[in-house]
Enzyme design. Structure first.
Site, PDB file in Angstrom:
ATOM      1  N   GLU A 316       1.242   5.645 -19.237  1.00 57.12           N
ATOM      2  CA  GLU A 316       2.215   6.014 -20.264  1.00 57.12           C
ATOM      3  C   GLU A 316       1.942   7.414 -20.813  1.00 57.12           C
ATOM      4  O   GLU A 316       2.884   8.186 -21.060  1.00 57.12           O
ATOM      5  CB  GLU A 316       2.213   4.989 -21.392  1.00 57.12           C
ATOM      6  CG  GLU A 316       3.304   5.235 -22.428  1.00 57.12           C
ATOM      7  CD  GLU A 316       3.398   4.147 -23.468  1.00 57.12           C
ATOM      8  OE1 GLU A 316       4.379   4.154 -24.250  1.00 57.12           O
ATOM      9  OE2 GLU A 316       2.501   3.271 -23.529  1.00 57.12           O
ATOM     10  N   HIS A 342      -0.354  -7.878 -28.451  1.00 61.30           N
ATOM     11  CA  HIS A 342       0.860  -7.729 -27.642  1.00 61.30           C
ATOM     12  C   HIS A 342       1.723  -8.967 -27.846  1.00 61.30           C
ATOM     13  O   HIS A 342       1.399 -10.054 -27.341  1.00 61.30           O
ATOM     14  CB  HIS A 342       0.483  -7.563 -26.177  1.00 61.30           C
ATOM     15  CG  HIS A 342       1.632  -7.148 -25.308  1.00 61.30           C
ATOM     16  ND1 HIS A 342       2.929  -7.041 -25.769  1.00 61.30           N
ATOM     17  CD2 HIS A 342       1.689  -6.817 -23.989  1.00 61.30           C
ATOM     18  CE1 HIS A 342       3.719  -6.662 -24.784  1.00 61.30           C
ATOM     19  NE2 HIS A 342       2.980  -6.512 -23.691  1.00 61.30           N
TER      20      HIS A 342
END
Length: 417
Positions: A316, A342
């Site tokens: 990312e 998450h």
């Protein structure tokens, strides 16, 4: 045709670091870790024995006891945040046009706890099929959208979106597009996930995707740290009330921000691993910028997907450098999963809420649990380590990626009439 403008007029959040929108925001600013030993089941024999659970949640405080038993935990979460968001927006059954108000809601997995329990109960028996009549309607992941519509009498577009951990971001994008095209005035949109169970934890453990830092759960989610060893499972729900601008102005609604644009792409690379150069992540940020009619230099903050996995975090960041170039050094970047864990299909919406609040309040929540720099990451980037930072945030971008190579990105900006 001229596309409508879409603004956010209400929000609701139920997370591992706060059970309301305000509690969640304060938890982010305070750098509150959400991980602790699992209480929802006996995890003593599991490789990972901790998670980011929603704490002190009693559905009967919000729902009739009989009603609560008929719905899965992920739908209980969804109804609670729908109530908060509708109230925050000043909406109720009397002042909305039900035929112009819809629900687009996401979940990555849906009623896994219900599915697990029903199948395990059947397996313990003599083979005679004795299933709860609510088994299927509790389990299917579209039921949250349906339940929200029934609770608030919303008869507009109504459907579920599933794209693994990108689900609620994709749901927001679909909802925005419906309003832009004039198909609805208001859409209740977001996502919910509650899969901290034997099947959920065991399944992700088998993939070697989760942290096993059982000796120190609170610091286990450590995006961009050299010693990160996987994500920490979370559960949560969040909702945005998305509204057509002129409709919001006509009723005197408070406006948090404008949804500037969104994008969706695929890696087309691997069932779980990201493209090593972040190709899909790069393309989705470019698509969102194009949709918003904005330049990279217009963005001040990126709430990254930042799951604390060795491969994902690096990919990312490569994508961010590719898209933003030298401007990347002017950005604040943070991974709020360091606090919430998450939250799978709910991750996108609760992180969009964090991005919205940063635009509203001009402060960026931190990436906590940073101890050791990763030599693979450019030290000149501002990852907002360990402490929130005040700055003007004109626009913020929120990234969400999912198994299967799904990428979704939404951009929010300060509202200017």
């Amino acid at each position: 045709m001229e596309l409508k403008r879409v603004v956010v007029t209400g929000m609701g959040a139920l997370t591992p670091i706060g059970n309301t929108l305000e509690e969640y925001w304060q938890g982010l600013l305070n750098g509150t870790p959400g991980a602790n030993n699992i209480t929802l089941f006996d995890a003593s024999k599991f490789k990972t024995k901790f998670a980011c659970e929603v704490k002190n949640f009693d559905p009967t405080q919000f729902l009739d006891k009989k009603e609560a038993r008929k719905i899965d935990r992920f739908t209980q979460f969804a109804l609670v945040v729908s109530d908060e968001a509708m109230a925050d927006a000043g909406l109720n059954r009397e002042n909305v046009n039900p035929d112009r108000t819809g629900v687009v809601f996401g979940s990555g997995i849906g009623g896994l706890i219900t599915f697990q329990n029903e199948v395990m109960d059947f397996a313990k028996g003599d083979g005679t099929p004795r299933f709860n009549p609510f088994f299927i309607p509790k389990m299917i992941l579209d039921i949250a959208a349906g339940q929200i519509s029934m609770r608030h009498n919303l008869r507009g577009p109504n459907f579920a979106v599933v794209s693994a951990c990108a689900s609620s971001t994709n749901a927001i994008i679909e909802a925005v597009n419906l309003i832009k095209l004039g198909k609805a005035d208001i859409i209740v949109s977001g996502g919910s996930e509650a899969v901290i169970s034997e099947a959920g934890v065991g399944g992700f453990n088998a993939m070697k995707a989760m942290s096993e830092r059982n000796d120190d759960p609170a610091t286990a989610s450590r995006p961009y740290d050299k010693d990160r060893d996987g994500f920490v499972m979370g559960e949560a729900a969040g909702i945005l009330i998305l509204e057509e601008l002129e409709h919001a102005k006509a009723r005197g609604a408070k406006i948090y921000c404008e949804i500037a644009g969104g994008g969706a792409t695929a890696d087309a690379h691997h069932i779980t691993a990201p493209h090593p150069e972040g190709l899909g992540a790069r393309n989705v940020m470019l698509a969102a910028l194009e949709d918003a009619g904005m330049q990279p230099s217009d963005i001040d903050y990126i709430n990254t997907h930042g799951t604390s996995t060795p491969l994902g975090d690096v990919a990312e960041v490569k994508a961010i450098m590719n898209v933003f170039g030298e401007h990347a050094y002017n950005l604040n970047i943070s991974a709020t999963k360091s606090m919430t864990g998450h939250c799978l299909g709910a991750a996108g919406v609760i992180e969009a809420i964090a991005a919205i609040q940063s635009v509203v309040h001009d402060i960026v929540p931190p990436t906590i649990n940073h101890f050791t720099d990763d030599p693979e990451l450019d030290p000149r980037l501002n990852f907002t380590f360990n402490k929130a930072q005040k700055r003007t945030v004109r626009a913020a971008l929120s990234n969400t990626f999912g198994f299967g190579g799904h990428n979704a990105c939404v951009i929010v900006k300060k509202f200017e009439g």
